[in-house]
Design an enzyme around this catalytic site. Sequence first.
Site, PDB file in Angstrom:
ATOM      1  N   LYS A 149     -10.341  -4.292 -16.886  1.00 41.02           N
ATOM      2  CA  LYS A 149     -11.028  -4.113 -15.698  1.00 41.02           C
ATOM      3  C   LYS A 149     -10.541  -4.450 -15.037  1.00 41.02           C
ATOM      4  CE  LYS A 149     -15.412  -6.627 -15.060  1.00 41.02           C
ATOM      5  NZ  LYS A 149     -16.525  -7.289 -16.263  1.00 41.02           N
ATOM      6  N   ASP A 168       1.141  -1.563  -0.357  1.00 44.46           N
ATOM      7  CA  ASP A 168      -0.074   0.497   0.267  1.00 44.46           C
ATOM      8  C   ASP A 168       0.214   1.095  -0.358  1.00 44.46           C
ATOM      9  OD1 ASP A 168      -1.723  -2.107   0.125  1.00 44.46           O
ATOM     10  OD2 ASP A 168      -2.827  -1.191   2.283  1.00 44.46           O
ATOM     11  N   LYS A 211      -7.291   3.251  -3.620  1.00 43.45           N
ATOM     12  CA  LYS A 211      -7.184   3.536  -1.859  1.00 43.45           C
ATOM     13  C   LYS A 211      -7.479   4.768  -1.799  1.00 43.45           C
ATOM     14  CE  LYS A 211      -5.972   1.400   2.512  1.00 43.45           C
ATOM     15  NZ  LYS A 211      -4.755   0.374   3.215  1.00 43.45           N
TER      16      LYS A 211
END
Length: 309
Positions: A240, A145, A208
């Site tokens: 996608k 992240d 995010k």
Amino acid sequence: ELGWISKVYVNRPAVVRHAEQIKKWKTVKGNWQAAWLLKAVTCIDLTTLSGDDTPSNVQRLCFKAKHPIREDLLKALDMHDKGITVGAVCVYPARVSDAVNTLKAAGCNIPVASVAAGFPSGQTPLESKLTEIRLAVEYGAREIDIVISRSLVLTGQWEGLYEEIRLCRAACGEAHMKTILATGELGSLANVYKASMIAMMAGSDFIKTSTGKEVENATFPVGIVMMRAIKEYYWQTGYKVVGFTPAGGIRTAKEAITWLMLVKEELGVEWLTPELFRLGASSLLGDIEQQIFYHVTGSYALQHELAMA
């Protein structure tokens, strides 16, 4: 593709109106509620990002990740043999090895996610960010992240932002990369949309909302804008597999269900999987388990009846 970025316009009043309507949605009840809550559990990034994290509390978190809901409650719902676990365990780089070793010893394949790239401020040199990412991957993190440099967005340096995210993507190697936009510090919904597009163009596997450390974290207007960006990116490219993660401030089962419903409305049911949707949260699981306890028994659990989430 800067042509996309230059043409971005966000109708803020319309987005805010839609967000207010979402807050009024009626939530599901009974068995439907239990089903949605168990789906939410499988999409949680169970997180501990505290300065006082130790190997022992990371081990406890990993045990909870493998057994998120009490076994007797799952048996009552006939879900005890479905292998329900959380989506990932998220920790700081220094705690990745603790999490990896604990999950491996438990015979569990839950991925370990690590925050990196100067989390949460992003105010570190690019070389340091890339080194931190490589170390986290070396320690065994399967998801990274990263957090963007907000200054690049606020000053309109879109090519610089693209290059930073692209280099972070390369440093992640085989690990999945979630790009945290820290939307509460981007200044406008148009900037949120543009940053979302740049992050996807640079190879992000997820976008995010927040680090959880900002004053404003996951909000419905921001979520709508980011999901519309994902949708447009799919329409334009046919690509996608870009996921979405609302994070920060999501603490109740009702909020979790509302986010799931919003993803279903904006992106479709195919996004309601851990591969394309995550809920970044540290305390959410406790309330979900409490609600499932109530559904099964008809009363709320006492404090000692549910393990710490």
